[in-house]
Write an enzyme that holds these catalytic residues in place. Structure first.
Site, PDB file in Angstrom:
ATOM      1  N   HIS A 182       0.436   5.293   6.490  1.00 11.17           N
ATOM      2  CA  HIS A 182       0.303   5.928   5.179  1.00 11.17           C
ATOM      3  C   HIS A 182       0.358   7.449   5.328  1.00 11.17           C
ATOM      4  O   HIS A 182       0.423   7.976   6.435  1.00 11.17           O
ATOM      5  CB  HIS A 182      -1.008   5.489   4.529  1.00 11.17           C
ATOM      6  CG  HIS A 182      -1.111   4.009   4.356  1.00 11.17           C
ATOM      7  ND1 HIS A 182      -1.781   3.201   5.251  1.00 11.17           N
ATOM      8  CD2 HIS A 182      -0.601   3.177   3.418  1.00 11.17           C
ATOM      9  CE1 HIS A 182      -1.697   1.932   4.876  1.00 11.17           C
ATOM     10  NE2 HIS A 182      -0.974   1.897   3.766  1.00 11.17           N
ATOM     11  N   ASP A 192      -4.431   5.824  11.413  1.00  6.92           N
ATOM     12  CA  ASP A 192      -3.481   5.401  10.383  1.00  6.92           C
ATOM     13  C   ASP A 192      -2.237   6.266  10.527  1.00  6.92           C
ATOM     14  O   ASP A 192      -2.231   7.437  10.128  1.00  6.92           O
ATOM     15  CB  ASP A 192      -4.080   5.544   8.988  1.00  6.92           C
ATOM     16  CG  ASP A 192      -3.125   5.086   7.881  1.00  6.92           C
ATOM     17  OD1 ASP A 192      -1.967   4.746   8.200  1.00  6.92           O
ATOM     18  OD2 ASP A 192      -3.541   5.076   6.708  1.00  6.92           O
ATOM     19  N   SER A 247       0.810  -1.218   0.000  1.00 11.68           N
ATOM     20  CA  SER A 247       0.000   0.000   0.000  1.00 11.68           C
ATOM     21  C   SER A 247       0.842   1.266   0.000  1.00 11.68           C
ATOM     22  O   SER A 247       0.355   2.339  -0.365  1.00 11.68           O
ATOM     23  CB  SER A 247      -0.949  -0.001   1.196  1.00 11.68           C
ATOM     24  OG  SER A 247      -0.236  -0.159   2.407  1.00 11.68           O
TER      25      SER A 247
END
Length: 429
Positions: free
Chosen positions: A401, A398, A151
């Protein structure tokens, strides 16, 4: 001049005798600098305290125009630098770009602070230019750029699409897999294809399932054919993996079980995931060099991107900093340093093996600049307006990311500099 003659310097005013040494120095210093330029000093690889420096060679040469209009080649190590305030802000925003994964669209998800958008990375030896879409288009014309990995590779891809789309609009020409893990866009204006291939280990692997085994399976001596089978269609490949190697997994090599990582209940010996990460990179780079024929291919390895969880991942303040770390405030160490070190070492080892010109290899060394940006993650804003009904004690964060726009845009600015150097005929060192 006779023996009885007076010293001419003694007859000069005292101010003249004071200025004379400085005049001599002004003549000697340029001569010394010229000597060092043409006959540079060579230092031992061992540092003054007898410690061998880390294997770091992502040093890029680039051309700098001096005030006199003369070009000179300057050493630029993009790994070393600092974040500085910048009022210009990003080239796009969460509304103008339609390629941002929902979980990274921090602005549209209600993140109230905007300061994280106004910083630029400043390397110590040089200036890093802003991303120039038109330059990128001219360099990649009629080529296929592929991002391969997890990702984080997708995060970087979507950043690049946003930057490119400020100058030209792409067309989605292919989409497949859960969560659209395999996609390709085409920029008709320059016949450029940009793809993303989901391959979180680069080598062959079977991901854990909610309905089956709860660990990954990795085959360390076999490259993942889901992307490798299309290698012949790629001109530039960006490899980006790391975080998935921390998950529980069983490892296979030469048809038998090598060991496992965190697999209680299975009768397998524990294998450190650092060794597995190294083997996976080694297998991947070897496959690239063995298979490539015909035109040269450029391979770029993005180094490990640190996360910034503070405490538990489901606490509201898991990564709540509002500005970058200052120089010296945060040290690259532990797992982050080791994962980066392995990536650089394997890339440099592959460079030595690749004696021909079929594959050009370069590390995109972003670990330190990523480490210094704890403010750049979505945090709780991976979901829309998480505090609309008040602040909850537990909310998923998160801290891996990156917000788009955000710090990861800098990775693509460096990527452009790497490609510019290659296209101008300069080899990376």
């Amino acid at each position: 001049m006779g023996l009885g003659s007076t010293n001419p310097l003694k007859s000069q005013p005292r101010s003249f005798t004071k200025l004379l040494p400085w005049a001599l120095y002004s003549l000697l210093i340029p001569l010394v600098l010229l000597h060092l330029y043409f006959r540079p000093l060579h230092f031992s690889k061992t540092s003054p305290n007898n410690q061998i420096p880390p294997p770091h060679k992502p040093v890029i040469l680039f051309s700098q125009v001096l005030k006199a209009g003369i070009k000179q080649e300057v050493l630029c190590d993009y790994f070393n630098g600092k974040w500085v305030p910048n009022n210009s802000g990003p080239l796009y925003n969460g509304t103008s770009c339609g390629f941002i994964k929902d979980g990274q669209n921090c602005h549209n998800h209600g993140r109230p602070d905007k300061g994280y958008l106004y910083w630029r990375w400043r390397p110590k030896q040089c200036r890093l230019p802003r991303f120039e879409p038109t330059t990128f288009f001219s360099l990649l014309k009629n080529k296929h750029l592929a991002f391969v990995g997890d990702s984080m590779a997708r995060n970087q891809l979507e950043s690049l699409l946003c930057l490119m789309s400020t100058a030209s609009s792409p067309v989605l020409v292919y989409s497949s897999g859960d969560d659209k893990k395999f996609r390709r866009w085409r920029f008709p204006s320059h016949n450029i294809n940009v793809s993303v291939y989901w391959s979180p280990f680069l080598v062959k692997g079977m991901e854990k399932s909610n309905n089956g085994f709860n660990y990954n399976r990795l085959y360390l001596d076999s490259v993942d054919e889901r992307w490798a089978s299309e290698m012949g269609k790629m001109d530039v490949v960006v490899l980006s993996v790391g975080h998935w190697f921390l998950h529980p997994a069983v490892y296979y090599e030469k048809g038998s079980v090598l060991g496992c990582h965190y697999c209680p209940g299975l009768n397998h010996s524990e294998v450190e995931f650092y060794d597995v990460y190294r083997k996976a990179l080694n297998t991947t780079l070897k496959a690239v060099m063995d298979r490539r024929s015909g035109d040269a291919m450029d391979v770029i390895v993005t180094t490990f991107s640190p996360s910034h969880f503070e405490g538990e991942w489901d606490k509201a303040g898991a990564c709540d900093k509002k500005k970058p770390f200052e120089e010296g405030e945060k040290t690259l160490e532990g797992m982050d340093a080791e994962m980066r070190k392995i990536g650089v070492e394997e890339l440099e080892a592959a460079k030595k093996k690749e004696m021909g010109k079929r594959v050009r290899l370069q590390a995109l060394d972003v670990t330190k600049l990523a480490l210094m940006r704890p403010d750049g993650h979505p945090g709780p804003y991976m979901y829309g307006f998480p505090f609309a009904n008040g602040v909850r004690e537990r909310v998923q964060n998160d801290c891996v990311h990156w917000c788009l726009p955000g710090p990861i845009d800098t990775w693509n600015e460096i990527l452009l500099e790497v490609i510019k150097r290659w296209e101008n005929g300069f080899e990376m060192h």
